[in-house]
Design a protein around this motif. Sequence first.
Motif, PDB file in Angstrom:
ATOM      1  N   PHE A   6       0.831  -1.207   0.000  1.00  0.00           N
ATOM      2  CA  PHE A   6       0.000   0.000   0.000  1.00  0.00           C
ATOM      3  C   PHE A   6       0.864   1.255   0.000  1.00  0.00           C
ATOM      4  O   PHE A   6       0.518   2.254  -0.640  1.00  0.00           O
ATOM      5  N   VAL A   7       1.983   1.217   0.704  1.00  0.00           N
ATOM      6  CA  VAL A   7       2.912   2.351   0.711  1.00  0.00           C
ATOM      7  C   VAL A   7       3.454   2.580  -0.704  1.00  0.00           C
ATOM      8  O   VAL A   7       3.548   3.726  -1.172  1.00  0.00           O
ATOM      9  N   ILE A   8       3.790   1.492  -1.388  1.00  0.00           N
ATOM     10  CA  ILE A   8       4.262   1.599  -2.784  1.00  0.00           C
ATOM     11  C   ILE A   8       3.165   2.189  -3.664  1.00  0.00           C
ATOM     12  O   ILE A   8       3.424   3.051  -4.517  1.00  0.00           O
ATOM     13  N   ALA A   9       1.919   1.742  -3.451  1.00  0.00           N
ATOM     14  CA  ALA A   9       0.783   2.248  -4.232  1.00  0.00           C
ATOM     15  C   ALA A   9       0.588   3.751  -4.009  1.00  0.00           C
ATOM     16  O   ALA A   9       0.260   4.493  -4.948  1.00  0.00           O
ATOM     17  N   ILE A  10       0.791   4.201  -2.768  1.00  0.00           N
ATOM     18  CA  ILE A  10       0.668   5.634  -2.459  1.00  0.00           C
ATOM     19  C   ILE A  10       1.728   6.436  -3.224  1.00  0.00           C
ATOM     20  O   ILE A  10       1.424   7.481  -3.814  1.00  0.00           O
TER      21      ILE A  10
END
Length: 318
Positions: A6-10
């Motif tokens: 999710f951090v990568i997606a952000i």
Amino acid sequence: MKIDKFVIAIIITVIAAYIYPDLGKDESAQVLNTLSSIGISLIFFFYGLKLSPQQIKIGLKNWKLHVLIQATTFIVFPLIVLSAYPLITEDNKALWLAFMFLAALPSTVSSSVVMVSIAKGNIPAAIFNASISGLIGVILTPLWIGLFMTSTGTDYSLIEVYQKLLLEILAPVILGLLLRRFLGAFALKHSKKITLFDKSVILLIIYKSFSKSFLDRIFENLSPLKLLAVLAVAILIFWIVYFFIGFIAKRFHFSIEDRITAQFCGTKKSLVHGTVFSKILFQNASFLGIILLPIMMFHAFQIVAISVIAAKHGRRNL
């Protein structure tokens, strides 16, 4: 250490907003705004479906633990940021407000409970505090932010804010609670898909916020050094609160399970509530990207830090 997807997606979403910001203006912005409003209501409807009254009743018994967690979340956090207010220059007021917004947010639900479980902490207390924190935040977060919004030149009406919170957040939660006996099992069965939907809505709001900020050139004066400073301050606040809770928990002679729960739930801040509340509290303010910056950095760091600590606690013998 695995990097949270999710951090990568952000990060990818912010980059996309920088490269293709035009989707965040004019008619496209209206479409995104409508979709995000519907998405927000659905997020909290599913939240109501998964909210267990039984777990809340069980959790009510350990009141000292709950007071410590909620007082830290909604009083200690904001007071830490508030203490720096006299030092803030006019140029940095929006950034300081972003940290104040971070400090006033409720705790996150799912990751708090998961991490407490990995660390072999008090899981019923974690469920209770993570659940009740979001409901308290609907009342207290706007009050904290309302104290400082006049200095930003943004229209801010508590009545309008609470009307939107009632319609987009509280009403769906109540509806979810009422339908829990019929749809609760469905929500639990498809919890992974619901979580994916929640994250998709958050990414949509992040894209819209950052695309507007990029179009209005809000980040032009934000140097790489200042970005590192934002991350450093977010990390510092996390550790101050973490060790403060540990100190108080020891003074109250909490068990190791309760201390883990207090430190894990009391240091968490919800990115879900952060993105949702920012849309309602700050409406279409051009500096919305800056408002979300500290909570995104804090979110990324808290996942890494608590994951390492949880794994360490989880290896202990009971």
